[in-house]
Design a protein around this motif. Sequence first.
Motif, PDB file in Angstrom:
ATOM      1  N   LEU A   6       0.698  -1.312   0.029  1.00 15.74           N
ATOM      2  CA  LEU A   6       0.078  -0.018  -0.098  1.00 15.74           C
ATOM      3  C   LEU A   6       0.868   1.458   0.039  1.00 15.74           C
ATOM      4  O   LEU A   6       0.483   2.233  -0.429  1.00 15.74           O
ATOM      5  CB  LEU A   6      -0.982  -0.002   1.198  1.00 15.74           C
ATOM      6  CG  LEU A   6      -1.892   1.230   1.236  1.00 15.74           C
ATOM      7  CD1 LEU A   6      -2.815   0.877   0.092  1.00 15.74           C
ATOM      8  CD2 LEU A   6      -2.678   1.001   2.559  1.00 15.74           C
ATOM      9  N   TRP A 167     -14.395   0.033   5.974  1.00 12.34           N
ATOM     10  CA  TRP A 167     -12.857   0.546   5.992  1.00 12.34           C
ATOM     11  C   TRP A 167     -12.766   2.101   5.567  1.00 12.34           C
ATOM     12  O   TRP A 167     -11.847   2.805   6.178  1.00 12.34           O
ATOM     13  CB  TRP A 167     -12.244  -0.133   4.738  1.00 12.34           C
ATOM     14  CG  TRP A 167     -10.833   0.013   4.614  1.00 12.34           C
ATOM     15  CD1 TRP A 167      -9.822   0.874   4.312  1.00 12.34           C
ATOM     16  CD2 TRP A 167      -9.806  -1.241   4.824  1.00 12.34           C
ATOM     17  NE1 TRP A 167      -8.550   0.347   4.226  1.00 12.34           N
ATOM     18  CE2 TRP A 167      -8.458  -0.931   4.589  1.00 12.34           C
ATOM     19  CE3 TRP A 167     -10.253  -2.753   5.259  1.00 12.34           C
ATOM     20  CZ2 TRP A 167      -7.375  -1.934   4.917  1.00 12.34           C
ATOM     21  CZ3 TRP A 167      -9.211  -3.607   5.154  1.00 12.34           C
ATOM     22  CH2 TRP A 167      -7.714  -3.068   5.135  1.00 12.34           C
ATOM     23  N   GLU A 171     -10.680   4.796   8.051  1.00 12.73           N
ATOM     24  CA  GLU A 171      -9.624   5.730   7.464  1.00 12.73           C
ATOM     25  C   GLU A 171      -9.748   7.107   7.838  1.00 12.73           C
ATOM     26  O   GLU A 171      -8.884   8.027   8.122  1.00 12.73           O
ATOM     27  CB  GLU A 171      -9.791   5.395   6.120  1.00 12.73           C
ATOM     28  CG  GLU A 171      -8.795   4.277   5.654  1.00 12.73           C
ATOM     29  CD  GLU A 171      -8.326   4.109   4.253  1.00 12.73           C
ATOM     30  OE1 GLU A 171      -7.489   3.372   3.931  1.00 12.73           O
ATOM     31  OE2 GLU A 171      -9.329   4.732   3.418  1.00 12.73           O
ATOM     32  N   ARG A 177      -3.357   1.808   9.172  1.00 12.88           N
ATOM     33  CA  ARG A 177      -3.790   0.703   8.419  1.00 12.88           C
ATOM     34  C   ARG A 177      -3.885  -0.510   8.965  1.00 12.88           C
ATOM     35  O   ARG A 177      -4.907  -0.953   8.583  1.00 12.88           O
ATOM     36  CB  ARG A 177      -2.998   0.851   6.890  1.00 12.88           C
ATOM     37  CG  ARG A 177      -1.708   0.443   7.094  1.00 12.88           C
ATOM     38  CD  ARG A 177      -1.084   0.619   5.690  1.00 12.88           C
ATOM     39  NE  ARG A 177       0.345   0.163   5.580  1.00 12.88           N
ATOM     40  CZ  ARG A 177       0.733  -0.975   5.020  1.00 12.88           C
ATOM     41  NH1 ARG A 177      -0.193  -1.534   4.191  1.00 12.88           N
ATOM     42  NH2 ARG A 177       2.071  -1.449   4.968  1.00 12.88           N
ATOM     43  N   TRP A 178      -3.076  -0.983   9.597  1.00 14.39           N
ATOM     44  CA  TRP A 178      -3.258  -2.179  10.310  1.00 14.39           C
ATOM     45  C   TRP A 178      -4.372  -2.314  11.319  1.00 14.39           C
ATOM     46  O   TRP A 178      -4.943  -3.291  11.589  1.00 14.39           O
ATOM     47  CB  TRP A 178      -1.792  -2.675  11.118  1.00 14.39           C
ATOM     48  CG  TRP A 178      -0.865  -3.088  10.109  1.00 14.39           C
ATOM     49  CD1 TRP A 178       0.125  -2.396   9.456  1.00 14.39           C
ATOM     50  CD2 TRP A 178      -0.769  -4.336   9.309  1.00 14.39           C
ATOM     51  NE1 TRP A 178       0.880  -3.107   8.422  1.00 14.39           N
ATOM     52  CE2 TRP A 178       0.527  -4.168   8.518  1.00 14.39           C
ATOM     53  CE3 TRP A 178      -1.574  -5.301   9.406  1.00 14.39           C
ATOM     54  CZ2 TRP A 178       0.787  -5.300   7.675  1.00 14.39           C
ATOM     55  CZ3 TRP A 178      -1.212  -6.529   8.425  1.00 14.39           C
ATOM     56  CH2 TRP A 178      -0.229  -6.421   7.679  1.00 14.39           C
ATOM     57  N   VAL A 180      -7.198  -0.513  11.014  1.00 12.04           N
ATOM     58  CA  VAL A 180      -8.237  -0.450   9.947  1.00 12.04           C
ATOM     59  C   VAL A 180      -8.465  -2.048   9.749  1.00 12.04           C
ATOM     60  O   VAL A 180      -9.519  -2.858   9.706  1.00 12.04           O
ATOM     61  CB  VAL A 180      -8.129   0.379   8.743  1.00 12.04           C
ATOM     62  CG1 VAL A 180      -9.084   0.199   7.875  1.00 12.04           C
ATOM     63  CG2 VAL A 180      -8.281   1.806   9.298  1.00 12.04           C
ATOM     64  N   LEU A 213      -5.739  -4.558   2.107  1.00 14.48           N
ATOM     65  CA  LEU A 213      -4.780  -3.736   2.692  1.00 14.48           C
ATOM     66  C   LEU A 213      -3.395  -3.366   1.735  1.00 14.48           C
ATOM     67  O   LEU A 213      -2.900  -2.344   1.595  1.00 14.48           O
ATOM     68  CB  LEU A 213      -4.188  -4.522   4.127  1.00 14.48           C
ATOM     69  CG  LEU A 213      -2.927  -3.821   4.743  1.00 14.48           C
ATOM     70  CD1 LEU A 213      -3.357  -2.694   5.446  1.00 14.48           C
ATOM     71  CD2 LEU A 213      -2.386  -4.958   5.660  1.00 14.48           C
ATOM     72  N   GLY A 216      -4.612  -1.589  -1.601  1.00 14.23           N
ATOM     73  CA  GLY A 216      -5.315  -0.444  -1.407  1.00 14.23           C
ATOM     74  C   GLY A 216      -6.601  -0.137  -2.320  1.00 14.23           C
ATOM     75  O   GLY A 216      -7.311   0.933  -2.323  1.00 14.23           O
TER      76      GLY A 216
END
Length: 246
Positions: A6, A167, A171, A177-178, A180, A213, A216
């Motif tokens: 990502l 998601w 965000e 991101r981990w 999420v 993940l 993206g």
Amino acid sequence: MAVTPLSEVATPAARDHKWGFGAFLFVFSVFVLSAVLIGAVIGLARPDSTDSVAVILVGTMVPTFLATLAALVVTKVRGNGPKIDLRWSYNREDLKAGLKFGLIGLVCTTIAAAAWTQIVGEENASSSLGRLVDDQAMPLPAAVILFLYVWLLGPLCEEIIYRGLLWGALERLNWGRWAVFTLTTVIFAVSHLEPLRTSLLLVIGIPIGLARLYTGRLGASVVAHQVNNFMPALAVFLITLGVMQP
């Protein structure tokens, strides 16, 4: 095949959508309330038909379709539409990444399901849909519709809701991101409302979430989910045709 992390994916234009976690709660409420309403209406109209083909198809598919429609409407009314807000795409790279993560997930899920069945026993191993179609013969057109839903349409709808809307909502809260990935995987498992199968659903959700993940993009997780659902869909298809015993 190498999957682009990502961090190396081109960052999209800044999103200014006005929806957040409340949008997911609204969409999930649409799912639950429509399922309850449909069940109540069918129960009142045809109390002796709870295992009929029409009940199975309508009760299984319609709540998910309505919730997905609500999610798409939210992105159109309160945002920039699903392509931007949900990172929707469906191209060759999505297909390659989705197949890779989906096949990994299929292997992991098969192993986890075998171990889980040994722990809980055969009688408790079926999903809610599996129990619903046990000993329920279907005409071929209805069996094909259910097969296509479990294999292709259901995963598409669930990914729009969980790895798309949910998601994006997390965000927007500026979660890492981990974080999420972890929370969407947990909510995906719990939201199926099958407490006994939650641990197995967590295993199923991990490779699907990883597809989202590391690329993206939503398209990769859709493909991964569809690959993972092919064998269960085929099993349901054969059971409803009476070819295989539940």
